[in-house]
Design an enzyme around this catalytic site. Structure first.
Site, PDB file in Angstrom:
ATOM      1  N   SER A  17       0.830  -1.202   0.000  1.00  0.00           N
ATOM      2  CA  SER A  17       0.000   0.000   0.000  1.00  0.00           C
ATOM      3  C   SER A  17       0.862   1.249   0.000  1.00  0.00           C
ATOM      4  O   SER A  17       0.610   2.203  -0.735  1.00  0.00           O
ATOM      5  CB  SER A  17      -0.921   0.010   1.226  1.00  0.00           C
ATOM      6  OG  SER A  17      -1.855  -1.038   1.178  1.00  0.00           O
ATOM      7  N   ARG A  42      -0.053   8.508   5.358  1.00  0.00           N
ATOM      8  CA  ARG A  42      -1.040   7.841   6.209  1.00  0.00           C
ATOM      9  C   ARG A  42      -2.451   8.384   5.949  1.00  0.00           C
ATOM     10  O   ARG A  42      -3.424   7.640   6.010  1.00  0.00           O
ATOM     11  CB  ARG A  42      -0.671   7.999   7.681  1.00  0.00           C
ATOM     12  CG  ARG A  42       0.453   7.079   8.107  1.00  0.00           C
ATOM     13  CD  ARG A  42       0.918   7.424   9.526  1.00  0.00           C
ATOM     14  NE  ARG A  42       2.056   6.599   9.900  1.00  0.00           N
ATOM     15  CZ  ARG A  42       1.971   5.460  10.573  1.00  0.00           C
ATOM     16  NH1 ARG A  42       0.799   5.017  10.967  1.00  0.00           N
ATOM     17  NH2 ARG A  42       3.050   4.769  10.870  1.00  0.00           N
ATOM     18  N   HIS A  45      -3.545   6.762   2.819  1.00  0.00           N
ATOM     19  CA  HIS A  45      -3.841   5.360   3.103  1.00  0.00           C
ATOM     20  C   HIS A  45      -5.190   5.207   3.800  1.00  0.00           C
ATOM     21  O   HIS A  45      -5.982   4.328   3.467  1.00  0.00           O
ATOM     22  CB  HIS A  45      -2.739   4.763   3.972  1.00  0.00           C
ATOM     23  CG  HIS A  45      -2.942   3.324   4.309  1.00  0.00           C
ATOM     24  ND1 HIS A  45      -3.449   2.909   5.519  1.00  0.00           N
ATOM     25  CD2 HIS A  45      -2.719   2.198   3.591  1.00  0.00           C
ATOM     26  CE1 HIS A  45      -3.530   1.591   5.531  1.00  0.00           C
ATOM     27  NE2 HIS A  45      -3.086   1.125   4.380  1.00  0.00           N
TER      28      HIS A  45
END
Length: 210
Positions: A17, A42, A45
């Site tokens: 990812s 992040r 994500h």
């Protein structure tokens, strides 16, 4: 490594990812330092939205000030309980007062939103640390007001409220202060974004990655 990747399969997924995210937003974050890059990665994500590579704005002093606050185990204040629940790895205290009965009465007496009242209540309780706002623009406006007046000791602010009414305005207001901050430009934001910011900082601190 993303938090929560405790098994080999989970670690493999997290690594893949991260590689995909970097391929999508690498150019957008190339001038950021490693800790700042981790925050944006992040966020992407947690939202599966690479547009955040262009929307996240981090003041130059935000990471240093925030890491020092976390290292000193100062408190974290969130606008709603969902944000509080998402911050799972912090060794210090995380507070949200929006459902406190005293705050409800305070909001009614002063004719302000509970979100704003919760910030005022925290100031009266002597809060000191980081403020994390993912949903309520009125709590961000109130935080700015009280920090600038010297009535609230917030070391830094994660200001990422989501929505089409006052959210962008509140973030613009924060961007025009000297308060160390991270914001998302425009209406986008929300709980996953706010939580991702804080968990990134905690991970950076624990891993001595910064």
């Amino acid at each position: 490594m993303f938090m929560g990747a405790s098994t080999k399969e989970g670690m493999d997924i997290a690594t893949k990812s991260r590689d995909i995210i970097r391929s999508l937003i690498g150019e957008d974050i190339k001038d950021l330092n490693p800790a700042e890059k981790d925050i944006v990665e992040r966020i992407v994500h947690s939202t599966a939205d690479p547009e955040y590579g262009k929307l996240v704005s981090i003041s130059p002093d935000f990471v240093d000030v925030s890491l020092k606050s976390l290292e000193n185990h100062e408190d974290i204040l969130t606008d709603i309980n969902m944000v509080k629940v998402g911050i799972t790895q912090y060794d210090g205290n995380v507070y949200s007062y929006i459902k406190d009965e005293k705050v409800k009465e305070y909001a009614k007496d002063k004719d302000i939103t509970r979100a704003a009242a919760a910030i005022e209540y925290a100031a009266l309780e002597g809060f000191e640390g980081m403020i994390v706002i993912g949903n309520a623009p009125t709590s961000l406006f109130k935080s700015i007001e009280l920090v600038q007046s010297g009535d609230l000791n917030a070391k830094s602010i994660v200001g990422v409220p989501v929505g089409f009414v006052k959210a962008a305005d509140s973030k613009d207001a924060l961007a025009n202060t000297t308060i160390p901050h991270v914001i998302t430009c425009g209406p986008k934001g929300g709980t996953p974004v706010a939580v991702a910011c804080v968990n990134s900082l905690i991970s950076t601190l624990k891993n001595e990655f910064y």
